[in-house]
Design an enzyme around this catalytic site. Structure first.
Site, PDB file in Angstrom:
ATOM      1  N   LYS A 240      76.969 -34.036  -8.736  1.00 12.49           N
ATOM      2  CA  LYS A 240      76.305 -32.721  -8.841  1.00 12.49           C
ATOM      3  C   LYS A 240      76.755 -32.007 -10.115  1.00 12.49           C
ATOM      4  O   LYS A 240      75.943 -31.435 -10.837  1.00 12.49           O
ATOM      5  CB  LYS A 240      76.639 -31.852  -7.620  1.00 12.49           C
ATOM      6  CG  LYS A 240      75.867 -32.252  -6.370  1.00 12.49           C
ATOM      7  CD  LYS A 240      76.396 -31.566  -5.110  1.00 12.49           C
ATOM      8  CE  LYS A 240      75.699 -32.144  -3.881  1.00 12.49           C
ATOM      9  NZ  LYS A 240      76.302 -31.707  -2.611  1.00 12.49           N
TER      10      LYS A 240
ATOM     11  N   GLN B  84      80.638 -27.769  -0.213  1.00  8.88           N
ATOM     12  CA  GLN B  84      80.358 -29.149   0.212  1.00  8.88           C
ATOM     13  C   GLN B  84      80.753 -29.358   1.671  1.00  8.88           C
ATOM     14  O   GLN B  84      81.846 -28.977   2.088  1.00  8.88           O
ATOM     15  CB  GLN B  84      81.111 -30.132  -0.706  1.00  8.88           C
ATOM     16  CG  GLN B  84      80.858 -31.594  -0.426  1.00  8.88           C
ATOM     17  CD  GLN B  84      79.440 -32.045  -0.772  1.00  8.88           C
ATOM     18  OE1 GLN B  84      78.763 -31.434  -1.594  1.00  8.88           O
ATOM     19  NE2 GLN B  84      78.985 -33.098  -0.134  1.00  8.88           N
TER      20      GLN B  84
ATOM     21  N   ASP C  49      71.756 -24.238  -1.221  1.00  7.35           N
ATOM     22  CA  ASP C  49      71.646 -25.276  -0.195  1.00  7.35           C
ATOM     23  C   ASP C  49      70.545 -24.944   0.816  1.00  7.35           C
ATOM     24  O   ASP C  49      70.072 -25.825   1.535  1.00  7.35           O
ATOM     25  CB  ASP C  49      72.966 -25.356   0.593  1.00  7.35           C
ATOM     26  CG  ASP C  49      73.797 -26.575   0.259  1.00  7.35           C
ATOM     27  OD1 ASP C  49      73.216 -27.591  -0.169  1.00  7.35           O
ATOM     28  OD2 ASP C  49      75.022 -26.509   0.440  1.00  7.35           O
TER      29      ASP C  49
HETATM   30  N1  GUN Z   1      77.147 -32.837   2.318  1.00 10.28           N
HETATM   31  C1  GUN Z   1      76.215 -33.823   2.306  1.00 10.28           C
HETATM   32  N2  GUN Z   1      75.030 -33.345   1.846  1.00 10.28           N
HETATM   33  C2  GUN Z   1      75.226 -32.047   1.569  1.00 10.28           C
HETATM   34  C3  GUN Z   1      74.383 -31.024   1.035  1.00 10.28           C
HETATM   35  O1  GUN Z   1      73.191 -31.202   0.764  1.00 10.28           O
HETATM   36  N3  GUN Z   1      74.958 -29.804   0.873  1.00 10.28           N
HETATM   37  C4  GUN Z   1      76.267 -29.554   1.187  1.00 10.28           C
HETATM   38  N4  GUN Z   1      76.733 -28.329   0.997  1.00 10.28           N
HETATM   39  N5  GUN Z   1      77.067 -30.494   1.671  1.00 10.28           N
HETATM   40  C5  GUN Z   1      76.539 -31.727   1.857  1.00 10.28           C
END
Ligand code: GUN
Length: 293
Positions: A53, A97, A120
């Site tokens: 990311k 996350q 998100d």
């Molecule tokens: N963990 C796995 N996928 C995601 C996501 O799309 N957002 C977040 N915040 N954590 C994740």
């Protein structure tokens, strides 16, 4: 004839190029979209996601910050960190996350993030906006990415029988809301199946568009698919593979080999939905910057 593949890498690249153009346009107004990712603990899979990311955010010309906190971080500390990011004008998007260590109440953290920085799309305000079809919120990146794959592959969604397998808050439920709206790229008749569904195959065999996000390796096989259906596989599962150097390989929730003999279009794993999630995260961050500017 085997199904044609939907190339998620190429479509994600298209979106990332569009985002990079938007970033340049914002730069002329002195705005640099900023995404801050918070990673608590040292889960290796999360560390990989967070690194990619950050890299993609940098590549798009945005301001990328990763905050790493120890696994024993207390809830109050993380809440205070979120408060600081909420108040920081250089931060347009905040992503904490998941999963979080067990001493932290993930729902409380998600609710603390300002909805207009919640790229998100997990905050209840954004969940509600998605459900009622209001466009000024944020849609979770994975379902938004699936819809983009359908639209950019020219799939007719209006009036289509769309069957979603899986009812998670991150994929299944927001996917249902998206496909149901009276809007372009949606307007489908949506069925959501889950672990208590009786006769899953009876539902999946009716689907013109089958979206599988169940988290179970290769659970949907070719015989469960209507000939000519479009199949979107959201799953990413590690299965043991002695012939691979790592000892494992990645498979989806769909049994690719049998499904591609029946479907008309199908996403591979990897290289289907996966790359779209990051592309849509970048797009959400640019939108956050535009709205907050
Ligand atoms: N963990 C796995 N996928 C995601 C996501 O799309 N957002 C977040 N915040 N954590 C994740």
């Amino acid at each position: 004839m085997p199904a044609e593949l939907i190339d998620g890498v190429a479509i994600a690249r298209q979106i990332r190029d569009e985002v990079a153009c938007d970033v340049q346009r914002l730069a002329q107004r002195g705005i640099v979209p900023g995404l801050t990712v918070v990673l608590v603990g040292d889960d290796p899979a999360s560390a990989v996601y967070v690194r990619s990311k950050g890299k993609a955010t940098d590549e798009a010309g945005m301001h990328s910050v990763t905050i790493r906190l120890p696994a024993d971080t207390m809830q109050a500390t993380l809440l205070a960190q979120v408060d600081a990011l909420n108040a920081d004008p250089l931060v347009h998007g905040i992503l904490v996350q998941m999963p979080l260590p067990k001493q932290i109440d993930a729902d409380a953290i998600v609710r603390r993030i300002r909805p207009d920085k919640d790229v998100d799309g997990f905050h209840p305000v954004n969940v509600g906006k998605n459900l009622i079809g209001e466009r000024d919120g944020f849609v979770p990146c994975t379902p938004a990415g699936v819809q983009e794959l359908l639209v950019r592959s020219g799939v007719e969604t209006r009036g289509a029988e769309c069957v979603v397998v899986g009812r998670s808050n991150i994929v299944g439920k927001p996917m249902m809301a998206l496909m149901l709206q009276n809007a372009a790229g949606a307007n489908a008749t949506v069925t959501v199946c889950h672990s208590a569904t009786r006769d899953l195959a009876a539902h999946t065999r009716r689907a013109d568009i089958l979206i599988v996000a169940a988290g179970r390796p290769r659970m949907v096989t070719g015989e469960m698919i209507r000939p000519g259906a479009v199949v979107i596989d959201v799953g990413i599962n590690r299965v043991a593979d002695a012939s691979a150097r790592s000892g494992y390989r990645l498979v989806g929730d769909v049994d690719f080999e049998s499904a591609r003999e029946v479907a008309s279009l199908i996403t591979p794993v990897p290289g289907g939905v996966g790359p779209m999630t990051i592309a849509l995260l970048l797009r959400n961050t640019v939108r956050a910057a535009e709205r907050l500017a």
